[in-house]
Structure formats: C-alpha cells, structure tokens
Design a protein around this motif. Sequence first.
Motif, PDB file in Angstrom:
ATOM      1  N   VAL A   1       0.930  -1.088  -0.038  1.00 45.27           N
ATOM      2  CA  VAL A   1       0.027  -0.044   0.042  1.00 45.27           C
ATOM      3  C   VAL A   1       0.938   1.345   0.031  1.00 45.27           C
ATOM      4  O   VAL A   1       2.077   1.371   0.682  1.00 45.27           O
ATOM      5  CB  VAL A   1      -0.907  -0.168   1.223  1.00 45.27           C
ATOM      6  CG1 VAL A   1      -1.313   1.515   1.519  1.00 45.27           C
ATOM      7  CG2 VAL A   1      -2.248  -0.903   1.110  1.00 45.27           C
ATOM      8  N   PHE A   2       0.350   2.191  -0.799  1.00 37.13           N
ATOM      9  CA  PHE A   2       1.167   3.646  -0.622  1.00 37.13           C
ATOM     10  C   PHE A   2       0.043   4.743  -0.284  1.00 37.13           C
ATOM     11  O   PHE A   2      -1.165   4.843  -1.000  1.00 37.13           O
ATOM     12  CB  PHE A   2       1.477   3.878  -2.219  1.00 37.13           C
ATOM     13  CG  PHE A   2       2.274   5.145  -2.328  1.00 37.13           C
ATOM     14  CD1 PHE A   2       3.733   5.273  -2.473  1.00 37.13           C
ATOM     15  CD2 PHE A   2       1.594   6.642  -2.379  1.00 37.13           C
ATOM     16  CE1 PHE A   2       4.594   6.437  -2.599  1.00 37.13           C
ATOM     17  CE2 PHE A   2       2.351   7.767  -2.391  1.00 37.13           C
ATOM     18  CZ  PHE A   2       3.707   7.710  -2.632  1.00 37.13           C
ATOM     19  N   ASP A   3       0.236   5.297   0.734  1.00 39.85           N
ATOM     20  CA  ASP A   3      -0.746   6.222   1.304  1.00 39.85           C
ATOM     21  C   ASP A   3      -0.218   7.576   0.961  1.00 39.85           C
ATOM     22  O   ASP A   3       0.774   8.355   1.354  1.00 39.85           O
ATOM     23  CB  ASP A   3      -0.913   6.220   2.699  1.00 39.85           C
ATOM     24  CG  ASP A   3      -1.905   6.911   3.281  1.00 39.85           C
ATOM     25  OD1 ASP A   3      -2.225   8.024   2.844  1.00 39.85           O
ATOM     26  OD2 ASP A   3      -2.868   6.687   4.324  1.00 39.85           O
ATOM     27  N   THR A   4      -0.873   8.232   0.275  1.00 39.95           N
ATOM     28  CA  THR A   4      -0.603   9.802  -0.354  1.00 39.95           C
ATOM     29  C   THR A   4      -0.613  10.858   0.708  1.00 39.95           C
ATOM     30  O   THR A   4       0.271  11.698   0.426  1.00 39.95           O
ATOM     31  CB  THR A   4      -1.232  10.120  -1.535  1.00 39.95           C
ATOM     32  OG1 THR A   4      -2.819  10.267  -1.431  1.00 39.95           O
ATOM     33  CG2 THR A   4      -1.020   9.123  -2.844  1.00 39.95           C
ATOM     34  N   GLN A   5      -1.181  10.480   1.707  1.00 38.50           N
ATOM     35  CA  GLN A   5      -1.391  11.692   2.983  1.00 38.50           C
ATOM     36  C   GLN A   5      -0.143  11.637   3.657  1.00 38.50           C
ATOM     37  O   GLN A   5       0.548  12.602   3.935  1.00 38.50           O
ATOM     38  CB  GLN A   5      -2.688  11.432   3.726  1.00 38.50           C
ATOM     39  CG  GLN A   5      -2.774  12.387   4.810  1.00 38.50           C
ATOM     40  CD  GLN A   5      -4.042  12.226   5.631  1.00 38.50           C
ATOM     41  OE1 GLN A   5      -4.138  11.463   6.268  1.00 38.50           O
ATOM     42  NE2 GLN A   5      -4.888  13.177   5.283  1.00 38.50           N
ATOM     43  N   VAL A   6       0.216  10.337   4.016  1.00 39.31           N
ATOM     44  CA  VAL A   6       1.348   9.890   4.525  1.00 39.31           C
ATOM     45  C   VAL A   6       2.630  10.532   3.720  1.00 39.31           C
ATOM     46  O   VAL A   6       3.374  11.333   4.401  1.00 39.31           O
ATOM     47  CB  VAL A   6       1.500   8.519   4.894  1.00 39.31           C
ATOM     48  CG1 VAL A   6       2.925   8.427   5.771  1.00 39.31           C
ATOM     49  CG2 VAL A   6       0.456   8.168   5.939  1.00 39.31           C
ATOM     50  N   ALA A   7       2.475  10.232   2.396  1.00 33.99           N
ATOM     51  CA  ALA A   7       3.857  10.491   1.719  1.00 33.99           C
ATOM     52  C   ALA A   7       3.817  12.124   1.658  1.00 33.99           C
ATOM     53  O   ALA A   7       5.044  12.542   1.574  1.00 33.99           O
ATOM     54  CB  ALA A   7       3.564   9.945   0.382  1.00 33.99           C
ATOM     55  N   ALA A   8       2.876  12.723   1.429  1.00 35.05           N
ATOM     56  CA  ALA A   8       2.777  14.074   1.403  1.00 35.05           C
ATOM     57  C   ALA A   8       3.352  14.807   2.644  1.00 35.05           C
ATOM     58  O   ALA A   8       3.825  15.906   2.575  1.00 35.05           O
ATOM     59  CB  ALA A   8       1.636  14.801   1.111  1.00 35.05           C
ATOM     60  N   MET A   9       3.066  14.242   3.935  1.00 38.08           N
ATOM     61  CA  MET A   9       3.782  14.583   5.107  1.00 38.08           C
ATOM     62  C   MET A   9       5.224  14.445   5.118  1.00 38.08           C
ATOM     63  O   MET A   9       5.855  15.270   5.541  1.00 38.08           O
ATOM     64  CB  MET A   9       2.949  14.046   6.441  1.00 38.08           C
ATOM     65  CG  MET A   9       1.419  14.342   6.612  1.00 38.08           C
ATOM     66  SD  MET A   9       0.667  13.161   7.441  1.00 38.08           S
ATOM     67  CE  MET A   9       1.110  13.734   9.176  1.00 38.08           C
TER      68      MET A   9
ATOM     69  N   HIS B   1      14.131  19.826   8.065  1.00 41.17           N
ATOM     70  CA  HIS B   1      14.133  18.565   7.074  1.00 41.17           C
ATOM     71  C   HIS B   1      12.689  18.761   6.252  1.00 41.17           C
ATOM     72  O   HIS B   1      12.454  17.622   5.249  1.00 41.17           O
ATOM     73  CB  HIS B   1      14.108  17.450   7.984  1.00 41.17           C
ATOM     74  CG  HIS B   1      15.480  17.133   8.730  1.00 41.17           C
ATOM     75  ND1 HIS B   1      16.434  16.536   7.873  1.00 41.17           N
ATOM     76  CD2 HIS B   1      15.777  17.363  10.088  1.00 41.17           C
ATOM     77  CE1 HIS B   1      17.457  16.571   8.927  1.00 41.17           C
ATOM     78  NE2 HIS B   1      17.044  17.152   9.885  1.00 41.17           N
ATOM     79  N   GLY B   2      11.893  19.532   6.449  1.00 38.41           N
ATOM     80  CA  GLY B   2      10.612  19.726   5.351  1.00 38.41           C
ATOM     81  C   GLY B   2       9.820  18.764   5.810  1.00 38.41           C
ATOM     82  O   GLY B   2       9.302  17.771   4.720  1.00 38.41           O
ATOM     83  N   VAL B   3       9.469  18.159   6.832  1.00 43.75           N
ATOM     84  CA  VAL B   3       8.707  17.223   7.187  1.00 43.75           C
ATOM     85  C   VAL B   3       7.456  17.421   8.284  1.00 43.75           C
ATOM     86  O   VAL B   3       7.779  18.644   8.921  1.00 43.75           O
ATOM     87  CB  VAL B   3       9.202  16.009   7.732  1.00 43.75           C
ATOM     88  CG1 VAL B   3       9.863  16.346   8.948  1.00 43.75           C
ATOM     89  CG2 VAL B   3       8.379  14.665   7.976  1.00 43.75           C
ATOM     90  N   ALA B   4       6.167  17.256   8.255  1.00 44.20           N
ATOM     91  CA  ALA B   4       5.024  17.512   8.969  1.00 44.20           C
ATOM     92  C   ALA B   4       5.342  17.046  10.309  1.00 44.20           C
ATOM     93  O   ALA B   4       5.831  15.894  10.777  1.00 44.20           O
ATOM     94  CB  ALA B   4       3.875  16.706   8.446  1.00 44.20           C
TER      95      ALA B   4
END
Length: 389
Positions: A99-107, A320-323
């Motif tokens: 699975v690839f979760d785009t919400q997590v990837a965006a964060m 680091h540009g991470v949520a």
Amino acid sequence: MTLITDPQEAAAFCARQAEAEFITVDTEFIRDTTYWPRLCLIQIAGPEEAAAIDPLAEGMDLEPVWSLFDKTDLLKVFHAARQDLEIFFHDSSRLPHPVFDTQVAAMVCGFGDQVGYEKLASRLAGARIDKSVRFADWAHRPLGRKQLDYALADVTHLRVIYQKLRKKLANSDRESWLEEEMAVLLNPATYRLEPSEAWRRLKSRSRDRRYLAHLRNLAAWREREAQRRNVPRNRILRDEQIYDVAGLAPQTAEDLARARGVSTDYARGKVGQAILEAVAEGLAMDEADLPKAPPREQQVEAGPVVDLLKVLLKQKCEQHGVAQRLLANAADLEALAAGDPETERNLLQGWRGEIFGKAASALLTGRLLLTGDGNGGLQLIDKKENNEP
C-alpha cells in the motif's frame, strides 16, 4: 464514468486491473447508526479505466476485489487509507498489500499535517474537487450522477498525485521513511478493536484504582455489546453514564437506578444485570490486579521540558521539510519528557530517530543546547562535539 452492479462485470474489471503496476482505491461508507462501517462503494482506477463497484447491489460478490488487493506485485494507492483499510479488514479479514498512502507521503514530503485530498489534487494534479455531495447518503439507491463523479474523482486524480509524490520521495531519498509508516498501517493489530483496551479512550482524572477497574470493565462490556449488536457504543451506554456508574459502584438494581439516565426498568432488566456484573467483577478484584493510573506528577513537572521539546520538534521539522504530526504529537512529547521507555524506543527508531529522536534524547540529558543564533532564529549546540563539559 462507470458504476458496476453486476458481479461478473466486477470480476472482469478486476481481472483487467490485475496486470497494472498500480491501482488507486477509495471507498464511500456510512457508520452513523452502526458500530462497524457499512461499505457502500469501492472506487478503483487502473491506468486506462476507473469504476465504482457497488457492494450493495443484489448478488454482488466482492471476492474478485479482495483477490485483486491480495496481489503482492500490484501497488494499491490510497489517500488517508486507515479507515478504508479498517473496513476491508473487517469485511474480508485481510489487508491489501503493498500500500502507498498519499497523505502520509505528502507529510513526509513537507506538505503539512494531514494534508487533504482536495489540496493535493489542486497542487499536484491541477484539479478542482466538487465536495458538495461529500456527506450524501451513500447507502441510498440509485446514486446520482454528481455522487458518482465525486466518488470517481477520488481515484482518477489520485493517479497523478501518486506519481508526483513517488518522484518527490525518490528525489529526496525518503522512500524508506514511507515504508516504515506503511508497515504500521498494514499491521492487523492496528485494526483489532480489543474491548479490554476500550477504557483507555475515556477521559478520567481519577487516581482511584478501584474506580479505574470499574471503568475498564464497563467500557469492555459496552464495546463487546456494541460489536455484537452492531450499534454505536453510545447507544449502549454513554460515556458520562460510565463515569457515573463507575463512581457509584452499584451492587443492586436500586443502586444502579441512581445513575444518570438509568431508569428503574432499565436497571432491573437484562442490560442492567450485565452492568451490575461488570461492577461486581471490579469489586472482587485483588488490589494487585487493579489498573494503575498514569504518573500525573511526572507529567506536571515535565511541562517546561515539553515546551523545549516542542521547540526542538518545530526546528527539526522546518529543517527537514517534514510534517510535525508525522514525527510526534503532544502526547508523545509529554510521555518522552516523563521518561516513558516505550515512547523513547519508538522515537529513537528508524528515520524518526535520525531526524528528531536522538536530538531529543540529547536535549533531555543536557548534551544538546538550544540557543538563539543572533538573527531571530535558533541553533543547536552539541556540547560533546564542542568539547564542553
């Protein structure tokens, strides 16, 4: 745009998608009147076509969908996958993989905390999502054209979003970060709702262990009953009623009837008897077996330390540009400041440890200093690297 209501057509559609490199997936469901979500629509898009499969159609067989999700050489792309995966796990007793979760990837890619699909569709796919039917009754048939357009837009634009986020992850060498998050998301334990742990969702400031035992037993009984009857847990007993009953610790129906919202007939009935049995179980427990309250004193004393950790977290996330929410939340920081060993282990592992956990540990032990940089910003000074005592 296609709505599939025929099981043979659903099987044929799934067979065509089975050879793809990836598919995008979303669902529509309702859970206002039930404990378990009621699956109303499954949207799937492959490279060339997209369709919404109707689980409520007469004679519909979802086994071809579950088999498609089982293919380990086919990536399943979701946005904010957790609720969808919970439904699939309950309905089929298995989880899609990989699975690839785009919400997590965006964060991970620095788009902010829990970024919404609409925002990603606009920024990455140049699409505008019409959300006017978002809260429609998805169990009502027939579905309107506007509903179907909205539902399928959730998977058609997701193809572009996925491809762009995948490229960003590769360019930033953060694909392993996402893999760690997906491992948690695909752990069946994430979706097993254990009644014995239901009490932890309740908010109580009581330090009385006997009271907490009643709270635990009552919450567990309510959870089991809600699952059995498939109704929302508050239809069985509201939170405030659980607090009241746990405090009263009634031993008779007459005692129970003194709790808020509990009538004499209710207290004397079958449900009232089950509540009294849950309380009796707590009254009979040995002191050593009673649940322990969290160490409140540590949490209070840790307040200034939590503030320092929040500053460090913000600084590291900006660097680091991470949520922030992906790294740690307020409860994590409070537990870390209080010396919770499990939280320490979690934040020191993997990419979290490299970005934040190790720095947080150094800050807590006095090895790392947070100071101003003279220009309105902050800088971190490692005493060990600077040969300071």
